[in-house]
Design a protein around this motif. Structure first.
Motif, PDB file in Angstrom:
ATOM      1  N   LEU A 135      -9.573   5.976  -9.104  1.00 46.18           N
ATOM      2  CA  LEU A 135     -10.000   7.127  -9.882  1.00 46.18           C
ATOM      3  C   LEU A 135      -8.923   8.304  -9.730  1.00 46.18           C
ATOM      4  O   LEU A 135      -8.538   8.846 -10.453  1.00 46.18           O
ATOM      5  N   GLN A 136      -8.407   8.289  -8.668  1.00 41.92           N
ATOM      6  CA  GLN A 136      -7.442   9.201  -8.247  1.00 41.92           C
ATOM      7  C   GLN A 136      -6.201   8.994  -9.195  1.00 41.92           C
ATOM      8  O   GLN A 136      -5.641   9.870  -9.742  1.00 41.92           O
ATOM      9  N   PHE A 137      -5.679   7.779  -9.232  1.00 46.09           N
ATOM     10  CA  PHE A 137      -4.605   7.338 -10.112  1.00 46.09           C
ATOM     11  C   PHE A 137      -4.874   7.712 -11.448  1.00 46.09           C
ATOM     12  O   PHE A 137      -4.231   8.026 -12.079  1.00 46.09           O
ATOM     13  N   LEU A 138      -5.990   7.452 -11.845  1.00 44.32           N
ATOM     14  CA  LEU A 138      -6.430   7.506 -13.395  1.00 44.32           C
ATOM     15  C   LEU A 138      -6.404   9.146 -13.788  1.00 44.32           C
ATOM     16  O   LEU A 138      -5.886   9.434 -14.842  1.00 44.32           O
ATOM     17  N   PHE A 139      -7.025   9.828 -12.847  1.00 47.58           N
ATOM     18  CA  PHE A 139      -7.289  11.355 -13.131  1.00 47.58           C
ATOM     19  C   PHE A 139      -5.726  11.900 -13.015  1.00 47.58           C
ATOM     20  O   PHE A 139      -5.553  12.731 -14.003  1.00 47.58           O
ATOM     21  N   PHE A 140      -4.817  11.475 -12.122  1.00 49.30           N
ATOM     22  CA  PHE A 140      -3.712  12.217 -12.116  1.00 49.30           C
ATOM     23  C   PHE A 140      -2.672  11.642 -13.284  1.00 49.30           C
ATOM     24  O   PHE A 140      -1.940  12.421 -13.769  1.00 49.30           O
ATOM     25  N   ALA A 194       0.989  -1.277   0.024  1.00 51.56           N
ATOM     26  CA  ALA A 194      -0.161   0.064   0.035  1.00 51.56           C
ATOM     27  C   ALA A 194       0.949   1.216   0.129  1.00 51.56           C
ATOM     28  O   ALA A 194       0.560   2.378  -0.712  1.00 51.56           O
ATOM     29  N   ALA A 195       1.839   1.268   0.796  1.00 55.09           N
ATOM     30  CA  ALA A 195       2.944   2.575   0.858  1.00 55.09           C
ATOM     31  C   ALA A 195       3.400   2.637  -0.676  1.00 55.09           C
ATOM     32  O   ALA A 195       3.602   3.740  -1.051  1.00 55.09           O
ATOM     33  N   PHE A 196       3.963   1.401  -1.381  1.00 58.41           N
ATOM     34  CA  PHE A 196       4.056   1.722  -2.905  1.00 58.41           C
ATOM     35  C   PHE A 196       3.342   2.133  -3.695  1.00 58.41           C
ATOM     36  O   PHE A 196       3.533   3.054  -4.400  1.00 58.41           O
ATOM     37  N   LEU A 197       1.939   1.660  -3.425  1.00 54.19           N
ATOM     38  CA  LEU A 197       0.878   2.445  -4.315  1.00 54.19           C
ATOM     39  C   LEU A 197       0.740   3.896  -4.022  1.00 54.19           C
ATOM     40  O   LEU A 197       0.503   4.410  -5.014  1.00 54.19           O
ATOM     41  N   MET A 198       0.928   4.241  -2.747  1.00 52.38           N
ATOM     42  CA  MET A 198       0.703   5.819  -2.526  1.00 52.38           C
ATOM     43  C   MET A 198       1.763   6.315  -3.348  1.00 52.38           C
ATOM     44  O   MET A 198       1.809   7.580  -3.840  1.00 52.38           O
ATOM     45  N   VAL A 199       3.139   5.916  -3.112  1.00 48.15           N
ATOM     46  CA  VAL A 199       4.291   6.434  -3.964  1.00 48.15           C
ATOM     47  C   VAL A 199       4.054   6.397  -5.446  1.00 48.15           C
ATOM     48  O   VAL A 199       4.424   7.767  -6.124  1.00 48.15           O
ATOM     49  N   ALA A 200       3.603   5.379  -5.929  1.00 50.59           N
ATOM     50  CA  ALA A 200       3.333   5.295  -7.120  1.00 50.59           C
ATOM     51  C   ALA A 200       2.369   6.493  -7.745  1.00 50.59           C
ATOM     52  O   ALA A 200       2.647   7.189  -8.677  1.00 50.59           O
ATOM     53  N   LEU A 201       1.229   6.749  -6.834  1.00 52.87           N
ATOM     54  CA  LEU A 201       0.266   7.642  -7.320  1.00 52.87           C
ATOM     55  C   LEU A 201       0.687   9.011  -7.082  1.00 52.87           C
ATOM     56  O   LEU A 201       0.834   9.948  -7.861  1.00 52.87           O
TER      57      LEU A 201
END
Length: 187
Positions: free
Chosen positions: A175-180, A110-117
């Motif tokens: 959705l946040q990921f797709l938007f950014f 999850a921390a890696f997902l946050m950094v990827a975002l």
């Protein structure tokens, strides 16, 4: 966001974050004391990590916030604590679809997902005056600092004793990921 109406959309960014969080937490079903403590701690840790970052450059590097994210306290938009809460909560829910993994591995993922975002958020945020970097370049320390804070908060999410079954949470993260990612592609 990159149209002639950009200034109008930017004025709505704090409202959009509040609305997104209101809808997200409307779908949360366990408003227990552990959840309230979790939400408060994540909000405060996220906010004060940014305060420390702004004033010392220790966690993320040399940066400063613009006016787009609304009202500020200690030169940090107050809404940023809510943003940390939303990202920790939604990415934590997303990795919980892998229940066979131990809690500590879900925390790391999850921390890696946050950094990827954040990788996609950073250039967009600079272009939209959410914040700016002193050198004009996003330092590696930003991502390592984000990972450290995110890992700490993800561990807390995984170990917190409240019901984690918000079916909307993974979609908010995606959705946040797709938007950014889409905005990143056009800057």
């Amino acid at each position: 966001m990159y149209s002639a109406y950009q200034s109008y959309f930017l004025k709505l960014v704090p409202f959009n974050l509040l609305l997104t969080n209101s809808i997200l937490f409307f779908f949360h079903r366990d408003y227990s004391r552990p959840f309230g403590l979790f939400a408060l701690v994540v909000f405060l840790v996220g906010f004060f990590a940014e305060v420390i970052g702004i004033h010392t450059a220790l966690l993320f590097g040399h940066y400063s916030y613009g006016a787009s994210l609304g009202w500020q306290l200690f030169r940090v938009p107050v809404i940023i604590g809510l943003n940390w809460l939303m990202l920790v909560y939604t990415s934590g829910h997303l990795v919980n679809y892998l229940p066979q993994l131990p809690w500590w591995l879900r925390s790391i993922l999850a921390a890696f997902l946050m950094v990827a975002l954040d990788y996609f958020i950073e250039p967009v945020a600079v272009a939209l005056d959410f914040w700016s970097w002193q050198s004009g370049e996003i330092p590696v320390s930003n991502f390592t600092g984000w990972f450290g804070v995110a890992l700490l908060l993800q561990g807390y999410f995984q170990k917190s004793d409240f019901l984690k079954n918000n079916t909307l949470a993974p979609f908010v993260f995606l959705l946040q990921f797709l938007f950014f990612t889409a905005l990143y592609a056009v800057i």
